[in-house]
Design a protein around this motif. Sequence first.
Motif, PDB file in Angstrom:
ATOM      1  N   GLY A  11     -13.239  -0.388  -0.568  1.00 42.96           N
ATOM      2  CA  GLY A  11     -13.030   0.970  -1.063  1.00 42.96           C
ATOM      3  C   GLY A  11     -14.324   1.764  -1.075  1.00 42.96           C
ATOM      4  O   GLY A  11     -14.359   2.940  -0.668  1.00 42.96           O
ATOM      5  N   TYR A  12     -15.424   1.133  -1.528  1.00 47.10           N
ATOM      6  CA  TYR A  12     -16.734   1.789  -1.555  1.00 47.10           C
ATOM      7  C   TYR A  12     -17.194   2.126  -0.136  1.00 47.10           C
ATOM      8  O   TYR A  12     -17.672   3.239   0.129  1.00 47.10           O
ATOM      9  CB  TYR A  12     -17.752   0.869  -2.227  1.00 47.10           C
ATOM     10  CG  TYR A  12     -19.146   1.455  -2.314  1.00 47.10           C
ATOM     11  CD1 TYR A  12     -19.522   2.261  -3.391  1.00 47.10           C
ATOM     12  CD2 TYR A  12     -20.082   1.205  -1.318  1.00 47.10           C
ATOM     13  CE1 TYR A  12     -20.795   2.815  -3.460  1.00 47.10           C
ATOM     14  CE2 TYR A  12     -21.355   1.743  -1.377  1.00 47.10           C
ATOM     15  CZ  TYR A  12     -21.712   2.549  -2.453  1.00 47.10           C
ATOM     16  OH  TYR A  12     -22.976   3.087  -2.515  1.00 47.10           O
TER      17      TYR A  12
ATOM     18  N   THR B   8     -15.346   2.541   2.523  1.00 51.14           N
ATOM     19  CA  THR B   8     -14.490   3.585   3.087  1.00 51.14           C
ATOM     20  C   THR B   8     -14.909   4.966   2.602  1.00 51.14           C
ATOM     21  O   THR B   8     -14.984   5.922   3.385  1.00 51.14           O
ATOM     22  CB  THR B   8     -13.020   3.327   2.709  1.00 51.14           C
ATOM     23  OG1 THR B   8     -12.617   2.058   3.211  1.00 51.14           O
ATOM     24  CG2 THR B   8     -12.110   4.399   3.279  1.00 51.14           C
ATOM     25  N   THR B   9     -15.210   5.075   1.320  1.00 47.41           N
ATOM     26  CA  THR B   9     -15.553   6.376   0.735  1.00 47.41           C
ATOM     27  C   THR B   9     -16.956   6.831   1.119  1.00 47.41           C
ATOM     28  O   THR B   9     -17.168   7.991   1.512  1.00 47.41           O
ATOM     29  CB  THR B   9     -15.442   6.313  -0.803  1.00 47.41           C
ATOM     30  OG1 THR B   9     -14.105   5.971  -1.155  1.00 47.41           O
ATOM     31  CG2 THR B   9     -15.808   7.649  -1.434  1.00 47.41           C
TER      32      THR B   9
ATOM     33  N   TYR C 240      -4.931  -1.138   4.863  1.00 48.01           N
ATOM     34  CA  TYR C 240      -5.205   0.209   5.355  1.00 48.01           C
ATOM     35  C   TYR C 240      -4.378   0.656   6.552  1.00 48.01           C
ATOM     36  O   TYR C 240      -4.517   1.803   6.990  1.00 48.01           O
ATOM     37  CB  TYR C 240      -6.689   0.317   5.708  1.00 48.01           C
ATOM     38  CG  TYR C 240      -7.587   0.464   4.497  1.00 48.01           C
ATOM     39  CD1 TYR C 240      -7.328   1.444   3.539  1.00 48.01           C
ATOM     40  CD2 TYR C 240      -8.684  -0.362   4.304  1.00 48.01           C
ATOM     41  CE1 TYR C 240      -8.139   1.593   2.429  1.00 48.01           C
ATOM     42  CE2 TYR C 240      -9.509  -0.223   3.200  1.00 48.01           C
ATOM     43  CZ  TYR C 240      -9.229   0.761   2.265  1.00 48.01           C
ATOM     44  OH  TYR C 240     -10.033   0.911   1.163  1.00 48.01           O
TER      45      TYR C 240
ATOM     46  N   THR D  42      -9.759   5.711   6.677  1.00 52.78           N
ATOM     47  CA  THR D  42      -9.462   4.272   6.650  1.00 52.78           C
ATOM     48  C   THR D  42      -9.327   3.666   8.038  1.00 52.78           C
ATOM     49  O   THR D  42      -9.387   2.443   8.183  1.00 52.78           O
ATOM     50  CB  THR D  42      -8.179   4.019   5.841  1.00 52.78           C
ATOM     51  OG1 THR D  42      -7.108   4.806   6.377  1.00 52.78           O
ATOM     52  CG2 THR D  42      -8.382   4.394   4.382  1.00 52.78           C
TER      53      THR D  42
ATOM     54  N   SER E 235       0.837  -1.210   0.000  1.00 52.91           N
ATOM     55  CA  SER E 235       0.000   0.000   0.000  1.00 52.91           C
ATOM     56  C   SER E 235       0.864   1.250   0.000  1.00 52.91           C
ATOM     57  O   SER E 235       0.529   2.256  -0.641  1.00 52.91           O
ATOM     58  CB  SER E 235      -0.933  -0.001   1.207  1.00 52.91           C
ATOM     59  OG  SER E 235      -1.986  -0.936   1.034  1.00 52.91           O
TER      60      SER E 235
ATOM     61  N   ASP F 126      -9.132   4.925  -1.788  1.00 51.32           N
ATOM     62  CA  ASP F 126     -10.263   4.101  -2.210  1.00 51.32           C
ATOM     63  C   ASP F 126      -9.899   3.149  -3.352  1.00 51.32           C
ATOM     64  O   ASP F 126     -10.651   2.223  -3.665  1.00 51.32           O
ATOM     65  CB  ASP F 126     -11.458   4.970  -2.603  1.00 51.32           C
ATOM     66  CG  ASP F 126     -11.139   5.916  -3.762  1.00 51.32           C
ATOM     67  OD1 ASP F 126      -9.952   6.259  -3.939  1.00 51.32           O
ATOM     68  OD2 ASP F 126     -12.071   6.298  -4.487  1.00 51.32           O
ATOM     69  N   GLU F 127      -8.725   3.355  -3.988  1.00 49.26           N
ATOM     70  CA  GLU F 127      -8.266   2.464  -5.053  1.00 49.26           C
ATOM     71  C   GLU F 127      -7.468   1.277  -4.511  1.00 49.26           C
ATOM     72  O   GLU F 127      -7.305   0.268  -5.206  1.00 49.26           O
ATOM     73  CB  GLU F 127      -7.383   3.232  -6.044  1.00 49.26           C
ATOM     74  CG  GLU F 127      -8.097   4.344  -6.803  1.00 49.26           C
ATOM     75  CD  GLU F 127      -7.140   5.150  -7.664  1.00 49.26           C
ATOM     76  OE1 GLU F 127      -7.555   5.552  -8.777  1.00 49.26           O
ATOM     77  OE2 GLU F 127      -5.991   5.373  -7.234  1.00 49.26           O
TER      78      GLU F 127
ATOM     79  N   THR G 199     -12.345   1.696   8.612  1.00 45.13           N
ATOM     80  CA  THR G 199     -12.348   0.426   7.894  1.00 45.13           C
ATOM     81  C   THR G 199     -11.510  -0.608   8.648  1.00 45.13           C
ATOM     82  O   THR G 199     -11.843  -1.790   8.681  1.00 45.13           O
ATOM     83  CB  THR G 199     -11.786   0.612   6.477  1.00 45.13           C
ATOM     84  OG1 THR G 199     -12.360   1.787   5.904  1.00 45.13           O
ATOM     85  CG2 THR G 199     -12.116  -0.587   5.602  1.00 45.13           C
TER      86      THR G 199
END
Length: 441
Positions: free
Chosen positions: A401-402, A404-405, A266, A412, A37, A48-49, A415
């Motif tokens: 990712g979804y 988290t956003t 994360y 994060t 990461s 988010d990617e 998450t």
Amino acid sequence: MNPSTTKARLSFWQLWNMSFGFFGIQFGFALQNANTSRIFSTLGANPDELPLLWLAAPVTGLLVQPIIGYLSDNTWHPKWGRRRPFFFIGALLASIALFLMPNSSALWMAVAVLWMMDAAINVSMEPFRAFVGDKLNASQQTAGFAMQTFFIGCGAVIASLLPTLFGDVLGVSNVPVNGGIPDTVRYSFYAGGAVFFFAVLWTVLTADELPPENLEQFRAERQRSKGMGHAMSEIFGGLLRMPKTMAQLAVVQFFTWIGLFAMWIYSTSAVADNVFGTTDAQSAAFQDAGNWVGTMFAVYNGVSALAAFILPVFARATSRKVVHMSCLVIGGLSLVSIFFIQDKQLLLAPMVGVGVAWASILTMPYAILAGALPARRMGYYMGVFNFFVVIPQIVSGLLLGYVTTHFFGGHTISTLALGGASMALAGLLTMIVKDTAAPAA
């Protein structure tokens, strides 16, 4: 009579030699888990990617491990044996990938190398699980998996600390130059590639393998099972024919690995945001957070190396189910607690609980499973069992990712707490598992 009950007991040093390759394998996984990461973010990825970019890891596991398990079950060479050809080939390819990863100059290059690296590591790793079932009788299988866990912990501690050691001890730069990977990370991957290859080579050269009980029958069955169509039918058909214990463990594994995947993806961005006060991946503070996450991961892996030999003692006193349940609940609540911590030193405390959980994750499910599997299909079923390690990671990659956003406002750290709750739930679900194997030893 089950052949696993008639195998000779191995000495401590025989267990050591057959498990030492895991020291190198975990160098690869630890560098990947602690730094991927960070590398992606340094090369321009948004938080988010990250789950989608990480999909390489579980997807390659889904494809590679059952195939390698099937192939290694149907391999026999008088000199190389059954599993060791795969140890060696995987180690060679993984070492090359570890040298390539920190030299990625663009995000797409890093993602491509991750696919190669994870596939190669899986080629080496999967047969190691079956190796224990091949060589050890039922009374030593828990000890065999514990020895693997010990080496996993030791390798991961050193590998996770490498960027910090290169930076703080040797004075190597930890700052990205022109958007590239810091030299601390680059040199760490070089060292990891060398250690991976030579540790696996040690096991290849010092551990022998038991031939099939009936070599002529083995060759006849291998001849009948030739062809990729037959192989794929066997591999994926195993999902419908798996033993009951394996299906029960699959539910536990699903929620366990959602928690682990969230932690690996994360931790760097969560700690950078929540403790170091930055989301800028090009900043010195973000890279310092990355080094500190390496230290955190070293703690949990160090604890797991020690706990690997303590957990079997508790398993004999209670049961493997009770031990695994307790460890997962402790690990899950520890991950949740990171949400409330804003002092970097205090972040080391929950890593102790995560380490206890990690030791059990690497030992107890495989020890329970090994006693419920037919000996001649050990590699095959261990490969199929890996579906329940990688499927939750794929689900997480597609959804985290979804979440988290849209649910956590891009934070994060939330998450990470969700992953901890999932792991704690996995602990409670352990009580549905029926352990039919011999008592742990």
